[in-house]
Scaffold this active site. Structure first.
Site, PDB file in Angstrom:
ATOM      1  N   CYS A 176       0.840  -1.197   0.000  1.00 26.23           N
ATOM      2  CA  CYS A 176       0.000   0.000   0.000  1.00 26.23           C
ATOM      3  C   CYS A 176       0.885   1.262   0.000  1.00 26.23           C
ATOM      4  O   CYS A 176       1.574   1.535  -0.965  1.00 26.23           O
ATOM      5  CB  CYS A 176      -0.980  -0.031   1.166  1.00 26.23           C
ATOM      6  SG  CYS A 176      -2.373   1.108   0.965  1.00 26.23           S
ATOM      7  N   HIS A 208      -3.675  -5.066   0.620  1.00 24.36           N
ATOM      8  CA  HIS A 208      -3.146  -5.545   1.907  1.00 24.36           C
ATOM      9  C   HIS A 208      -3.157  -7.076   1.962  1.00 24.36           C
ATOM     10  O   HIS A 208      -4.176  -7.683   2.286  1.00 24.36           O
ATOM     11  CB  HIS A 208      -3.970  -4.976   3.060  1.00 24.36           C
ATOM     12  CG  HIS A 208      -3.738  -3.522   3.300  1.00 24.36           C
ATOM     13  ND1 HIS A 208      -2.709  -3.050   4.086  1.00 24.36           N
ATOM     14  CD2 HIS A 208      -4.379  -2.425   2.824  1.00 24.36           C
ATOM     15  CE1 HIS A 208      -2.737  -1.724   4.096  1.00 24.36           C
ATOM     16  NE2 HIS A 208      -3.743  -1.319   3.336  1.00 24.36           N
ATOM     17  N   GLU A 266      -1.860  -8.909   4.151  1.00 26.05           N
ATOM     18  CA  GLU A 266      -1.843  -9.391   5.540  1.00 26.05           C
ATOM     19  C   GLU A 266      -3.230  -9.615   6.121  1.00 26.05           C
ATOM     20  O   GLU A 266      -3.371 -10.321   7.131  1.00 26.05           O
ATOM     21  CB  GLU A 266      -1.048  -8.416   6.424  1.00 26.05           C
ATOM     22  CG  GLU A 266      -1.696  -7.061   6.663  1.00 26.05           C
ATOM     23  CD  GLU A 266      -1.404  -6.023   5.589  1.00 26.05           C
ATOM     24  OE1 GLU A 266      -1.559  -4.826   5.865  1.00 26.05           O
ATOM     25  OE2 GLU A 266      -1.025  -6.415   4.455  1.00 26.05           O
ATOM     26  N   SER A 318      -0.522 -14.372  37.964  1.00 18.46           N
ATOM     27  CA  SER A 318      -1.895 -13.878  38.088  1.00 18.46           C
ATOM     28  C   SER A 318      -2.922 -14.911  37.669  1.00 18.46           C
ATOM     29  O   SER A 318      -4.099 -14.786  37.991  1.00 18.46           O
ATOM     30  CB  SER A 318      -2.069 -12.632  37.213  1.00 18.46           C
ATOM     31  OG  SER A 318      -1.993 -12.990  35.839  1.00 18.46           O
ATOM     32  N   GLY A 319      -2.479 -15.926  36.932  1.00 17.42           N
ATOM     33  CA  GLY A 319      -3.429 -16.867  36.353  1.00 17.42           C
ATOM     34  C   GLY A 319      -3.821 -16.467  34.945  1.00 17.42           C
ATOM     35  O   GLY A 319      -4.528 -17.190  34.251  1.00 17.42           O
ATOM     36  N   GLY A 320      -3.355 -15.281  34.494  1.00 21.46           N
ATOM     37  CA  GLY A 320      -3.591 -14.852  33.119  1.00 21.46           C
ATOM     38  C   GLY A 320      -2.650 -15.579  32.171  1.00 21.46           C
ATOM     39  O   GLY A 320      -1.729 -16.288  32.594  1.00 21.46           O
ATOM     40  N   VAL A 321      -2.871 -15.395  30.876  1.00 24.72           N
ATOM     41  CA  VAL A 321      -2.119 -16.140  29.864  1.00 24.72           C
ATOM     42  C   VAL A 321      -0.618 -15.875  29.959  1.00 24.72           C
ATOM     43  O   VAL A 321       0.189 -16.807  30.021  1.00 24.72           O
ATOM     44  CB  VAL A 321      -2.621 -15.789  28.443  1.00 24.72           C
ATOM     45  CG1 VAL A 321      -1.728 -16.410  27.376  1.00 24.72           C
ATOM     46  CG2 VAL A 321      -4.061 -16.247  28.267  1.00 24.72           C
ATOM     47  N   ASP A 322      -0.224 -14.602  29.988  1.00 27.31           N
ATOM     48  CA  ASP A 322       1.200 -14.268  29.891  1.00 27.31           C
ATOM     49  C   ASP A 322       2.000 -14.772  31.090  1.00 27.31           C
ATOM     50  O   ASP A 322       3.022 -15.437  30.923  1.00 27.31           O
ATOM     51  CB  ASP A 322       1.382 -12.754  29.728  1.00 27.31           C
ATOM     52  CG  ASP A 322       0.658 -12.218  28.501  1.00 27.31           C
ATOM     53  OD1 ASP A 322       0.481 -12.992  27.547  1.00 27.31           O
ATOM     54  OD2 ASP A 322       0.257 -11.045  28.509  1.00 27.31           O
ATOM     55  N   SER A 323       1.542 -14.469  32.303  1.00 26.02           N
ATOM     56  CA  SER A 323       2.307 -14.897  33.482  1.00 26.02           C
ATOM     57  C   SER A 323       2.296 -16.418  33.614  1.00 26.02           C
ATOM     58  O   SER A 323       3.265 -17.015  34.091  1.00 26.02           O
ATOM     59  CB  SER A 323       1.777 -14.236  34.758  1.00 26.02           C
ATOM     60  OG  SER A 323       0.500 -14.718  35.109  1.00 26.02           O
ATOM     61  N   SER A 324       1.216 -17.065  33.168  1.00 28.97           N
ATOM     62  CA  SER A 324       1.140 -18.530  33.249  1.00 28.97           C
ATOM     63  C   SER A 324       2.161 -19.187  32.329  1.00 28.97           C
ATOM     64  O   SER A 324       2.837 -20.150  32.710  1.00 28.97           O
ATOM     65  CB  SER A 324      -0.268 -19.008  32.880  1.00 28.97           C
ATOM     66  OG  SER A 324      -1.226 -18.514  33.794  1.00 28.97           O
TER      67      SER A 324
END
Length: 517
Positions: free
Chosen positions: A86, A173, A175, A227-233
Site C-alpha cells: 500500500c 493488503h 496481511e 496472576s493466572g492470566g495467559v502471559d504470566s502462566s
C-alpha cells in the site's frame, strides 16, 4: 538445535498502518522471525540487524505531501529483497523514480486484481485475485526496471515488480484475511524470494527460551508474580522448565478475581504442575484501599499501587531471589517504545515496561518479549496448559475493580462473581462462548424494584455484555438469541439473592468502550 531461530529474519518498517502488527504476525505464522521498527530507523541499525528481506508497511500519509515519511535510502542500497505494501509500494515507486498521484476514485474494500506476466509474488496463484484495498493515492508511473504484474479496473498498477533486484509492490493488503490468498503471497516473498526457512515454530521458540533463561540466570533464584492470566502462566511454565524449583511464584488474591479463580490457580500450578507458589490473601487490604473511591482511573491506580506494595513485601522475604520474571510481550515493547519516543524501536533487552518499583534490585527475565499474544497461546499449549485457560476471554488487570461501577464493596464483588459465572457457564453450554470475542457481567450500583412470589424486592442491577471483534479496536455487540438471554436472566435473578434485574448492553465500540470503566 541445529540452527538459531533468529538467524533468518525479516525487517518490517512501520509507516503507521493499523495493520502493521498484523504483517508481523503473518510473517511469524509463516515460520520466520521478524521485527517491527519505525520507518526512520538508522542505517546502522538495519546493517546490524542484517535482514534477509524488508517489508514496507502501509500508512495513513500521502506520498504526494512533502513531509510524508520515506524509507531510508539504505533499504534500496542493501541488496536485500523489498516488498512494499500500500503506502509502502507508493513510497518505493516515488523514491525509485516513479510517480504517485492523488486519485479521484478512492478504493476501499474488496477488489479483483488481474495478474499479468510471471512474478515470484504471485507464484502458483490464479490470474484473478480477490484482495482488500484501502487507498486514495495510486502509482501512475512505475520506476525504470519495474513491470506491471497486477491491475484493477480503477488502479492501473495494483502490483509491480523488479524481478532482477527482487523489489515488489502491492497496492492492496496481503496481511488481512479479506485478501483471499494474502498469506500465500507473503510466503512467496518470505520463503521464495528471500529464501528463508521455517525455523520459527512453537517447539523451537520453547527450546530457545529455555536455553536463554538457563544462560541468563545460571544457578540464581527467580521470582514471578503469577496472576493466572495467559502471559504470566506461560512465563511460569517456561521458567520452571528451565530452572525447576529455583522459581518461586507469588499469587496475590486481591478479592477482585472471578469465581473460584484463586483456587483454580493453586490447583493447576501448585498441585498439577508442581510449582512453588506463595499465595497472599490480600482481599481486605485491597478493599480497604479502595474505600470511597469511585473514579475508574483512581481505582486502577490504587489497585496497581497496592499490588506493587504487596509484591515488593513478598519479594523481600525471598532473600536469594536475584531475578524477576515478567510476562512482557512484543506489543507491550512496541507500545512502550512508541509512547516514549513516538515510534517503535528495535527490541532492547531489560526495559521494564511494567509498573514494578524502580528500586527493585533484580535483573529482569522476560522470555515472551519477542512474542505476539497468539504465539504465547500456542507455546502455552505446547507446554501443557489447558486450551480453556489459554483461550478464555480477556480479563482486565484490575479485575472486577472496573466491572463494579463506582465504589467497590465486597458485597458487590460477591454478587457480580456469581452472576458472571452463570453467564459464562451458559455461554459454554449453548456453544456460544467461542463465537463471541468477549463476554462478561457488569455490576451497576443502582437498585430496582422486583417481584419474587407474593413479595416485592428492591435489589441490584447487573448488565450482560458480549461483543464480536477482530482487533478490539472496534467491536459490535453480539446478537445473542433472546431465548438464551432470557435463560441467563432467569437463572441470575433466581439463584443470586440480591439481584432483581438483568439488562443487556447493545452498545458498539465506538461510541462505547468494551469495558464500562
Amino acid at each position: 538445535m541445529t540452527k538459531n531461530i533468529h538467524d533468518q529474519r525479516i525487517l518490517i518498517l512501520d509507516f503507521g498502518s493499523q495493520y502493521t502488527q498484523l504483517v508481523a504476525r503473518r510473517v511469524r505464522e509463516i515460520g520466520v522471525y521478524c521485527e517491527l521498527w519505525s520507518w526512520d530507523v538508522e542505517e546502522a541499525d538495519i546493517r546490524e540487524f542484517n535482514p534477509d528481506g524488508i517489508i514496507l508497511s502501509g500508512g495513513p500519509e500521502s506520498v504526494t505531501e512533502d513531509n510524508s515519511p520515506r524509507a531510508p535510502q539504505y533499504v534500496f542500497d542493501s541488496g536485500v529483497p523489498v516488498l512494499g505494501v500500500c503506502y509502502g509500494m507508493q513510497t518505493m515507486a516515488e523514491q525509485l523514480g516513479g510517480k504517485v498521484s492523488t486519485s479521484d476514485e478512492r478504493e476501499f474494500g474488496y477488489a479483483a486484481v488481474k495478474v499479468s506476466g510471471e512474478s515470484a509474488i504471485f507464484k502458483d496463484l490464479e490470474a484473478t485475485q480477490d484482495v482488500w484495498m484501502s487507498h486514495g493515492d495510486k502509482v501512475v508511473e512505475i520506476p525504470a526496471g519495474f513491470t506491471k504484474v497486477g491491475e484493477t479496473d480503477t488502479c492501473p498498477y495494483a502490483a509491480m515488480a523488479n524481478e532482477e533486484k527482487k523489489y515488489y509492490g502491492v497496492q492492496f493488503h496481503p496481511e488481512v484475511t479479506h485478501t483471499k490468498n494474502g498469506l500465500q503471497m507473503l510466503e512467496n516473498f518470505v520463503l521464495g524470494v528471500c529464501g528463508c526457512e521455517r525455523l520459527w515454530t512453537s517447539e523451537s521458540i520453547i527450546e530457545d527460551a529455555v536455553a536463554r533463561i538457563k544462560e541468563q540466570v545460571g544457578d540464581d533464584e527467580v521470582i514471578l508474580g503469577l496472576s493466572g492470566g495467559v502471559d504470566s502462566s506461560v512465563v511460569a511454565m517456561l521458567v520452571h522448565r528451565a530452572i525447576g524449583d529455583k522459581l518461586t511464584c507469588v499469587f496475590v488474591d486481591n478479592g477482585l478475581l472471578r469465581l473460584n479463580e484463586g483456587q483454580q490457580v493453586m490447583d493447576m500450578f501448585g498441585d498439577k504442575f508442581g510449582l512453588n507458589i506463595i499465595k497472599v490473601d490480600a482481599e481486605e487490604r485491597f478493599l480497604k484501599a479502595l474505600e470511597g473511591k469511585s473514579d475508574p482511573e483512581e481505582k486502577r491506580k490504587t489497585i496497581g499501587h497496592v499490588f506493587v506494595d504487596v509484591f515488593d513485601e513478598e519479594s523481600k522475604k525471598l532473600k536469594n531471589a536475584k531475578w524477576l520474571a515478567q510476562g512482557t510481550i512484543y506489543p507491550d515493547v512496541i507500545e512502550s517504545a512508541a509512547s516514549k519516543t513516538g515510534k517503535a524501536h528495535v527490541i532492547k533487552s531489560h526495559h521494564n515496561v511494567g509498573g514494578l518499583p524502580d528500586d527493585m534490585e533484580m535483573g529482569l527475565v522476560e522470555p515472551l518479549r519477542e512474542l505476539f499474544k497468539d504465539e504465547v497461546r500456542k507455546i502455552g499449549l505446547e507446554l501443557g496448559l489447558p486450551y480453556e485457560m489459554l483461550y478464555r476471554h480477556p480479563f482486565p488487570g484490575p479485575g472486577l475493580g472496573v466491572r463494579v461501577l463506582g465504589e467497590i464493596k465486597k458485597e458487590y464483588c460477591d454478587l457480580l462473581r456469581r452472576a458472571d459465572a452463570i453467564f459464562i457457564e451458559e455461554l459454554h453450554a449453548a456453544d456460544l462462548y467461542n463465537k463471541v470475542s468477549q463476554a462478561f457481567t457488569v455490576f451497576l450500583p443502582v437498585r430496582s424494584v422486583g417481584v419474587m412470589g407474593d413479595g416485592r424486592k428492591y435489589d441490584w442491577v447487573v448488565s450482560l455484555r458480549a461483543v464480536e471483534t477482530i482487533d478490539f479496536m472496534t467491536a459490535h455487540w453480539a446478537h445473542l438469541p433472546y431465548d438464551f438471554l432470557g435463560k441467563v436472566s432467569n437463572r441470575i435473578i433466581n439463584e443470586v439473592n440480591g439481584i432483581s434485574r438483568v439488562v443487556y448492553d447493545i452498545s458498539g465500540k465506538p461510541p462505547a468502550t468494551i469495558e464500562w470503566e
